[in-house]
Design a protein around this motif. Structure first.
Motif, PDB file in Angstrom:
ATOM      1  N   TYR A   1       5.951   0.318  -6.445  1.00  0.00           N
ATOM      2  CA  TYR A   1       5.635  -0.211  -7.530  1.00  0.00           C
ATOM      3  C   TYR A   1       6.062   0.447  -8.668  1.00  0.00           C
TER       4      TYR A   1
ATOM      5  N   PHE B   1       3.650 -10.647  -1.543  1.00  0.00           N
ATOM      6  CA  PHE B   1       2.494 -10.381  -0.445  1.00  0.00           C
ATOM      7  C   PHE B   1       3.283  -9.067  -0.091  1.00  0.00           C
ATOM      8  N   ILE B   2       4.217  -8.547  -0.804  1.00  0.00           N
ATOM      9  CA  ILE B   2       4.758  -7.291  -0.034  1.00  0.00           C
ATOM     10  C   ILE B   2       4.149  -6.106  -0.870  1.00  0.00           C
ATOM     11  N   ASN B   3       3.564  -5.185  -0.028  1.00  0.00           N
ATOM     12  CA  ASN B   3       2.694  -4.252  -0.612  1.00  0.00           C
ATOM     13  C   ASN B   3       3.428  -3.032  -1.064  1.00  0.00           C
TER      14      ASN B   3
ATOM     15  N   CYS C   1      -4.366   4.559  -3.493  1.00  0.00           N
ATOM     16  CA  CYS C   1      -3.135   3.931  -2.834  1.00  0.00           C
ATOM     17  C   CYS C   1      -3.573   4.050  -1.379  1.00  0.00           C
ATOM     18  N   LEU C   2      -3.467   2.920  -0.587  1.00  0.00           N
ATOM     19  CA  LEU C   2      -3.814   2.796   0.826  1.00  0.00           C
ATOM     20  C   LEU C   2      -2.653   2.761   1.641  1.00  0.00           C
TER      21      LEU C   2
ATOM     22  N   GLU D   1      -1.990  -9.072 -10.953  1.00  0.00           N
ATOM     23  CA  GLU D   1      -1.791  -8.709  -9.520  1.00  0.00           C
ATOM     24  C   GLU D   1      -0.450  -8.887  -8.906  1.00  0.00           C
TER      25      GLU D   1
ATOM     26  N   MET E   1      -5.105  -3.553   2.779  1.00  0.00           N
ATOM     27  CA  MET E   1      -4.526  -3.883   1.698  1.00  0.00           C
ATOM     28  C   MET E   1      -4.314  -5.464   1.554  1.00  0.00           C
TER      29      MET E   1
HETATM   30  N1  SAM Z   1      -1.888  -7.144  -0.697  1.00  0.00           N
HETATM   31  C1  SAM Z   1      -1.636  -8.105  -1.622  1.00  0.00           C
HETATM   32  C2  SAM Z   1      -2.293  -9.536  -1.559  1.00  0.00           C
HETATM   33  O1  SAM Z   1      -3.352  -9.688  -0.699  1.00  0.00           O
HETATM   34  O2  SAM Z   1      -2.037 -10.454  -1.953  1.00  0.00           O
HETATM   35  C3  SAM Z   1      -0.205  -8.466  -1.676  1.00  0.00           C
HETATM   36  C4  SAM Z   1       0.560  -7.510  -2.765  1.00  0.00           C
HETATM   37  S1  SAM Z   1       0.093  -7.765  -4.475  1.00  0.00           S
HETATM   38  C5  SAM Z   1       1.814  -7.863  -5.249  1.00  0.00           C
HETATM   39  C6  SAM Z   1      -0.534  -6.229  -5.099  1.00  0.00           C
HETATM   40  C7  SAM Z   1      -1.845  -6.011  -4.867  1.00  0.00           C
HETATM   41  O3  SAM Z   1      -1.921  -5.570  -3.316  1.00  0.00           O
HETATM   42  C8  SAM Z   1      -2.248  -4.566  -5.555  1.00  0.00           C
HETATM   43  O4  SAM Z   1      -2.731  -5.012  -6.918  1.00  0.00           O
HETATM   44  C9  SAM Z   1      -3.481  -4.071  -4.480  1.00  0.00           C
HETATM   45  O5  SAM Z   1      -4.372  -5.033  -4.708  1.00  0.00           O
HETATM   46  C10 SAM Z   1      -2.702  -4.253  -3.142  1.00  0.00           C
HETATM   47  N2  SAM Z   1      -1.811  -3.223  -2.867  1.00  0.00           N
HETATM   48  C11 SAM Z   1      -0.496  -3.224  -2.525  1.00  0.00           C
HETATM   49  N3  SAM Z   1      -0.238  -2.015  -1.935  1.00  0.00           N
HETATM   50  C12 SAM Z   1      -1.291  -1.268  -1.890  1.00  0.00           C
HETATM   51  C13 SAM Z   1      -1.428   0.024  -1.730  1.00  0.00           C
HETATM   52  N4  SAM Z   1      -0.646   0.808  -1.234  1.00  0.00           N
HETATM   53  N5  SAM Z   1      -2.678   0.477  -1.813  1.00  0.00           N
HETATM   54  C14 SAM Z   1      -3.686  -0.377  -2.074  1.00  0.00           C
HETATM   55  N6  SAM Z   1      -3.599  -1.431  -2.495  1.00  0.00           N
HETATM   56  C15 SAM Z   1      -2.372  -2.206  -2.464  1.00  0.00           C
END
Ligand code: SAM
Length: 507
Positions: free
Chosen positions: A476, A432-434, A495-496, A382, A346
């Motif tokens: 989200y 960076f919080i997923n 979603c991963l 994003e 992610m």
């Molecule tokens: N992982 C991101 C990064 O590297 O900058 C930080 C989070 S950013 C706010 C949101 C993005 O992270 C999403 O658009 C997606 O690309 C990824 N992401 C976050 N949670 C995810 C999840 N559960 N499954 C897949 N992608 C995810």
């Protein structure tokens, strides 16, 4: 592979132990009862841990390396060394075991706590054995075990104890140094007929280099974590935010780090009307801020939020109460050591290095505040967080809107102008919080420095106890098939999050 599985399992045990210990500390703090204080919480936690997980750590008599533990691993209590099997005695500095031929050999040593001397030489340890009372006394007991380790070339695990000082409190830190050979021993006259045996141990070659200074500064957890940025915030946060990448050589895309929201230039927020509680907000019937919260302070006396609400009013700059008022939580900023790390699938994510009790404030989502229309024009969505009361979680409104005066009209309609926080160009680490379908954080709307309910602060609170090293994640709340690209086409993303309750789609 097998090694990773063993390590994960041993780290999980350590986390389970830390959780029990933390619970005991919390309990003790709550009760402050005399009889509870008599029992050392670390030993009590160790007993509960062994009972709860039916493990007898005393059985783990490893000679040489302990599976799943690497040089550079860091521990905060002596009993944690017992939990992972590095060193069994709680108090004795040396441990030994019997070999097949019935003779005893030393297997581990915990060196006395040093002050955190970063120039400390890790390669050699001079260890003073037990005292020989008379001149002619034979070498015996632990001294004999150390001598036998020397004679038989048996490796001895060495754990180095340090004392670090944080906010004037002393904290022990134990760093596993790896395997050592006993090189030589000699006798030193202490006084009169008293002699002490000294043993020199040398670190065996071919083991990973350990940077004590870096470990003590960053509190680095495992030896296979490579810190690529020591503090992403460059001093803007109360606690440094390190960045690690064990997956690739990539660094996060550069952006301007800010720790306070950046409002639009022409934006004039409504100044807050504060409370008049000079000594503190103890009377929630009289405190104007407590009244705005429906007649109660939303935090308990440990600063943890009692329940999620559509909106929380903290006391602020216009209030007469002191900064220590317990209705000021999120505004004080970060308390826990957090780390940005590269996840397997992610991109970047954020994890905690500390235990975070449920209800604790974790961090704010910081970036540029934009009107929706402006937000649509941004190159990427994003890092956009949609705010404003039209985005509040409807389930939180049940029964609550009536108790919070400013929200009596309920969630507003979609046609009202909304705002978003964009962290793509400037922001803090929260970008960076997923997402997770079983999150451990939730986003709470908070007001304290202005009264504009359409532009609240987005503050993340722990919705569960979060163990050290666990990834932080919130939901989200995207609606499936309602996210569009610039041409109006529906966008979809899998979603991963890996949760057993995963819905399958992020949007
Ligand atoms: N992982 C991101 C990064 O590297 O900058 C930080 C989070 S950013 C706010 C949101 C993005 O992270 C999403 O658009 C997606 O690309 C990824 N992401 C976050 N949670 C995810 C999840 N559960 N499954 C897949 N992608 C995810």
């Amino acid at each position: 592979n097998g090694g990773v599985i063993v390590r994960e399992s041993i780290m999980r045990s350590l986390q389970d132990f830390r959780l029990i210990y933390r619970e005991l500390l919390d309990e003790e703090e709550e009760n402050s009862r005399e009889e509870v204080l008599n029992v050392r919480p670390d030993l009590q936690a160790y007993r509960i841990f062994r009972e709860r997980f039916s493990t007898d750590c005393d059985d783990k008599k490893y000679i040489g390396s302990v599976p799943g533990i690497y040089p550079g691993d860091i521990f905060h209590l002596r009993v944690e060394l017992c939990v992972v099997g590095l060193h069994r005695p709680h108090r004795l500095g040396i441990d030994y075991t019997k070999r097949h031929d019935g003779t005893s050999v030393a297997i581990s040593i915990v060196s006395n706590a040093q002050s955190s001397d970063s120039n400390y030489n890790l390669d050699v340890l001079v260890y003073s054995g037990s005292v020989a009372v008379t001149v002619n006394q034979k070498i015996e007991g632990t001294n004999l075990a150390l001598k036998r380790s020397m004679d038989t070339n048996t490796p001895v695990r060495v754990i180095h104890g340090f004392t670090t000082v944080n906010e004037k409190k002393k904290f022990p830190t134990y760093i596993y140094g790896g395997l050592y050979h006993v090189e030589k021993y000699w006798r030193v006259k202490e006084c009169e007929d008293r002699y002490v045996y000294m043993f020199r141990l040398r670190r065996m070659e071919g083991q990973k280099h350990i940077d004590i200074k870096e470990i003590l500064q960053t509190g680095k957890y495992g030896s296979n974590t490579s810190v690529i940025i020591k503090d992403l915030s460059q001093g803007l946060e109360r606690v440094p935010i390190s960045v690690v990448n064990n997956i690739s050589t990539e660094c996060p895309m550069p952006y301007r780090y800010i720790s306070r929201l950046q409002y639009p230039r022409n934006y004039r927020p409504t100044p807050p009307t504060g409370c008049g509680c000079v000594g503190g907000c103890s009377d929630s019937k009289k405190c104007a801020c407590a009244i705005k919260n429906g007649g109660e302070i939303p935090f308990n006396d440990k600063g943890r939020i009692v329940e999620a609400k559509p909106l929380v009013y903290e006391c602020g700059p216009s209030c007469k109460c002191p900064p220590t008022c317990h209705n000021r939580v999120g505004q004080h900023g970060l308390k826990f050591r957090l780390q940005v790390f590269k996840t397997k699938s992610m991109g970047w994510g954020v994890r905690t290095l500390d235990f975070i009790p449920s209800g604790s404030f974790v961090c704010e989502y910081i970036g540029e505040v934009l009107e929706d229309e402006e937000a649509q024009k941004r190159m990427t969505d994003e890092y956009l967080f949609a705010i404003g009361h039209n985005y509040y979680d409807e389930s939180l409104w049940e029964g609550l809107s009536r108790s919070i005066p400013s929200l009596q009209k309920g969630p507003s309609k979609d046609d009202e102008a909304g705002f978003a926080v964009d962290a793509s160009v400037m922001g803090n680490f929260a970008k960076f919080i997923n997402h997770s379908c079983t999150p451990n954080l939730y986003a709470q709307n908070v007001l304290y420095d202005h009264e504009d309910i359409s532009v609240p602060h987005i503050m993340f609170f722990a919705s569960d106890d979060i163990r050290p090293h666990q990834e932080l994640a919130y939901h989200y709340n995207y609606k499936i098939d309602q996210v569009h690209d610039a041409n109006g086409n529906i966008k979809k993303k899998k979603c991963l999050c890996g949760s057993v309750e995963c819905d399958g789609w992020l949007y």
